[in-house]
Design an enzyme around this catalytic site. Structure first.
Site, short mmCIF file in Angstrom:
data_model
loop_
_atom_site.label_atom_id
_atom_site.label_comp_id
_atom_site.label_asym_id
_atom_site.label_seq_id
_atom_site.Cartn_x
_atom_site.Cartn_y
_atom_site.Cartn_z
N LYS A 102 105.01 -80.64 -10.34
CA LYS A 102 104.77 -81.55 -11.47
C LYS A 102 104.68 -82.99 -10.97
CE LYS A 102 107.15 -79.13 -15.29
NZ LYS A 102 108.36 -79.15 -16.13
N HIS A 111 91.86 -47.49 -9.33
CA HIS A 111 90.44 -47.71 -9.00
C HIS A 111 90.24 -49.13 -8.49
CE1 HIS A 111 89.43 -43.91 -11.05
NE2 HIS A 111 90.49 -44.24 -11.78
N GLU A 141 110.35 -66.66 -10.22
CA GLU A 141 110.90 -67.99 -10.47
C GLU A 141 112.42 -67.97 -10.39
OE1 GLU A 141 110.52 -70.33 -14.36
OE2 GLU A 141 109.07 -71.31 -13.06
O1 LIG Z 1 109.11 -74.55 -22.07
P1 LIG Z 1 108.77 -75.74 -21.23
O2 LIG Z 1 109.89 -76.72 -21.10
O3 LIG Z 1 107.48 -76.37 -21.66
O4 LIG Z 1 108.55 -75.22 -19.73
C1 LIG Z 1 107.52 -74.29 -19.46
C2 LIG Z 1 107.73 -73.81 -18.04
O5 LIG Z 1 107.74 -74.99 -17.22
C3 LIG Z 1 108.08 -74.78 -15.85
O6 LIG Z 1 107.02 -74.13 -15.24
C4 LIG Z 1 109.34 -73.97 -15.66
O7 LIG Z 1 109.47 -73.66 -14.28
C5 LIG Z 1 109.30 -72.69 -16.46
O8 LIG Z 1 110.52 -72.00 -16.31
C6 LIG Z 1 109.04 -73.02 -17.91
O9 LIG Z 1 108.98 -71.83 -18.65
#
Ligand SMILES: O=P(O)(O)OC[C@H]1O[C@H](O)[C@H](O)[C@@H](O)[C@@H]1O
Length: 613
Positions: free
Chosen positions: A526, A421, A392
């Site tokens: 998202k 394995h 990431e």
């Molecule tokens: O901690 P939050 O704001 O819920 O985000 C949770 C995750 O969301 C996304 O996937 C980001 O790319 C991550 O870097 C982050 O850890």
């Protein structure tokens, strides 16, 4: 530590050296002109692209020149000794001798690593090292608050640590109890990505056999997975501390997990707020929810700590402390490793050595995968943790100059010798598209607990032998590897490992000129998920309208798509309907008429699916 004899082993022919110099001249001349022609973006783009090709070409040429890896045992031993990094206080060693970089490569990388060191120094001083989100990058300050750029941030860090320790001690000691007056016995952590992977890695690595509170995780919006965790808690839901972790406070999966758990609490006749803790940015949706509903506790996350580098924040520290893990030792190990990584002498800087090896092994363009093989069960989740930290951070489409680079290094692995394995066959003989990273733990068992399962040999000797054997077998077939060795898995060594890789990723990002601290690609996913749910609502509306007609109006997929004004989304509309049908969903929305009615949805000429509406 290198001696002149070493350079003779690796020094390519003089003609290649002159070629290298000319390549270097081309690179620097291009780079020179590009920095002074800001308006001429096309030429800047081309120039940089050429420069990158040229510099990668240098690596390729050095590799071509450097056909095969050193196999002479004496020379290898000398290379091992010359390059072995040792952090005596941490008991951590880094062996890069099985990576075939040459002296010319080291020379080539020196100025670039010095620039990476400067970038890192500025970052630690509080520079906007995450330019795309205009944020500082402060995870190193979490274990060295005195380094924070101002006293406000320093106090935030120190006060949060104190609050975490205080709260955890009160819960573990029983001073803070459940509404029924019992001690808390379980932790249910609800979070995803960086709000889960660090705590999961550390729990697996360091939780004692009988922790004061046993932790489990909901890290997905899978209803069956959530049901499973809640079912396993059973009546112990009443003595479960639910920690909801979300830096943004709005991640859909985490929000769904919270709603599902709150439903389970209602159905069990329990008051969620008396057992809920939030770890999130102040004034986030989650923070305000927890505040308004009067949850048991709230702990802050800071915008200058990324999810994937949040293990040393309340995100990682609170769950660990509640399991009886010494979080101050974890912080101390990270701080020690940070200090070691502040030297600008490449050979003495373990994070720089890692970054340099990654660049060599992947040509600076991710041409090979990083296979992470801890030979210790408790470090099983280290590779999953590194997947987010590395991929990431480094998996970016554009570099800091706007060039399309599609950077990254892919990470996978589980543990040895188990993986021998599974897929080591391919690593040893198959497609050569990886370099290995072994994590070696010298202490097999606590003192006094070991025994010989055959004369002179213990179970741990086998594990040791398997690691060394795999390392040799890979190398004998020109597969490169790095070995990180720790004495044992302790909070201090785990803190050091986390810090080592956080810094290596940051230095490598400088080498390839990308921003390691944002994640634009995640937003795209998202957004697309949101669009699917919006389309689902429209499909529901159309189906319900049709179901209210007398007789019920049969619809084809085309008609549904037409009525949703989404002819181009016919495949997604089919998937939405199929998913709902598979879940016996009565597609009922407000204003629907009467009881569920069946409706025929024609999927093309021949297929017919009976759906309940
Ligand atoms: O901690 P939050 O704001 O819920 O985000 C949770 C995750 O969301 C996304 O996937 C980001 O790319 C991550 O870097 C982050 O850890």
């Amino acid at each position: 530590m290198a001696s002149s004899s070493l350079s003779s082993i690796y020094s390519p022919s003089s003609s290649f050296k002159s070629e290298l110099k000319s390549l270097h001249k081309i690179t620097s001349s291009h780079l020179g002109s590009s920095t002074h022609s800001p308006n001429n973006s096309k030429s800047r783009f081309t120039v940089h692209a050429v420069a990158r090709e040229v510099s990668n070409d240098v690596v390729h040429k050095l590799k071509k020149e450097n056909v095969g890896l050193e196999k002479n045992p004496n020379a290898l031993w000398k290379r091992y000794v010359d390059w072995l990094y040792q952090h005596k206080e941490l008991g951590l060693y880094l062996d890069v001798s099985r990576v075939g970089f040459s002296d010319e490569f080291i020379e080539e990388m020196e100025p670039r690593l010095q620039k990476a060191f400067k970038d890192m120094q500025e970052l630690e001083k509080g520079a906007i090292a995450n330019p795309d989100e205009r944020r500082m990058v402060g995870h190193y300050w979490l274990r060295s608050p005195h380094l924070a750029p101002n006293s406000f941030l320093r106090l935030q860090i120190e006060n949060t640590l104190e609050a975490v320790c205080h709260f955890a001690n009160d819960v573990v000691s029983g001073k803070i109890k459940t509404p029924s007056g019992s001690r808390f016995t379980q932790i249910l952590s609800v979070g995803i990505g960086g709000s889960a992977l660090g705590p999961q890695f550390v729990a697996e690595a360091l939780a004692p056999d009988n922790p004061p509170l046993k932790i489990r995780f909901i890290d997905n919006t899978d209803p069956a997975g959530i049901d499973h965790q809640i079912a396993q808690l059973g009546p112990e839901l009443a003595t479960t501390l639910v920690i909801v972790i979300s830096k943004s406070g709005g991640t859909p999966e985490t929000r769904n997990g919270l709603l599902e758990v709150q439903k389970a609490f209602r159905e069990a006749g329990l008051i969620f707020s008396k057992q809920g803790v939030a770890i999130t940015q102040e004034n986030s949706l989650l923070d305000n929810t927890a505040r308004i509903e009067g949850w048991l506790a709230r702990f802050p996350m800071f915008d200058w700590v990324g999810g994937r580098t949040s293990e040393m924040s309340a995100v990682g520290l609170l769950p660990a402390a509640l399991q009886g893990i010494d979080i101050r030792e974890m912080l101390a190990g990270a701080a020690s490793m940070d200090e070691a990584n502040r030297t600008t002498v490449v050979r003495d800087n373990p994070a720089a050595l890692l970054a340099m090896c990654w660049y060599w092994a992947t040509d600076g363009v991710g041409s090979k995968d990083m296979v992470v093989l801890p030979y210790k069960d408790s470090l099983l989740l280290f590779s999953r943790y590194l997947q987010q930290l590395v991929m990431e951070s480094l998996g970016k489409e554009f570099d800091l100059d706007g060039n399309r680079v599609n950077q990254g290094i892919s990470v996978y692995g589980n543990k040895g010798s188990t993986d021998q394995h599974a897929y080591i066959q391919q690593l040893r003989e198959g497609v050569h598209n990886f370099f290995a990273t072994f994590i070696e733990v010298l202490r097999d068992r606590p003192p006094g607990h070991d025994w010989e399962l055959e004369p002179g040999v213990t179970c741990g000797d086998y594990l040791f032998g398997m690691l060394q054997g795999t390392r040799s077998a890979l190398y004998s077939n020109d597969r490169e590897s790095i070995t990180v060795t720790v004495q044992e898995v302790t909070p201090r060594s785990v803190g050091a490992l986390v810090a080592l890789y956080e810094r290596a990723v940051g230095l490598y990002a400088s080498l390839v000129n990308i921003n390691a601290y944002h994640q634009p690609g995640v937003e795209a996913g998202k957004k697309a998920a949101g669009e699917v749910l919006a389309l689902q609502k429209r499909v529901l509306q159309v189906l319900n309208e049709a179901s209210c007609k007398e007789p019920v109006e049969p619809l084809t997929l085309d008609e549904i798509a037409h009525r949703c004004h989404c002819e181009d989304d016919i495949e997604m509309i089919y998937k939405i309907i199929a998913h709902m049908a598979a879940n016996d969903r009565a597609l009922i929305a407000e204003g629907s008429c009467g009881s569920p009615r069946s409706i025929k949805v024609y999927l093309g000429e021949c297929n017919v699916d009976e759906l309940y509406v």
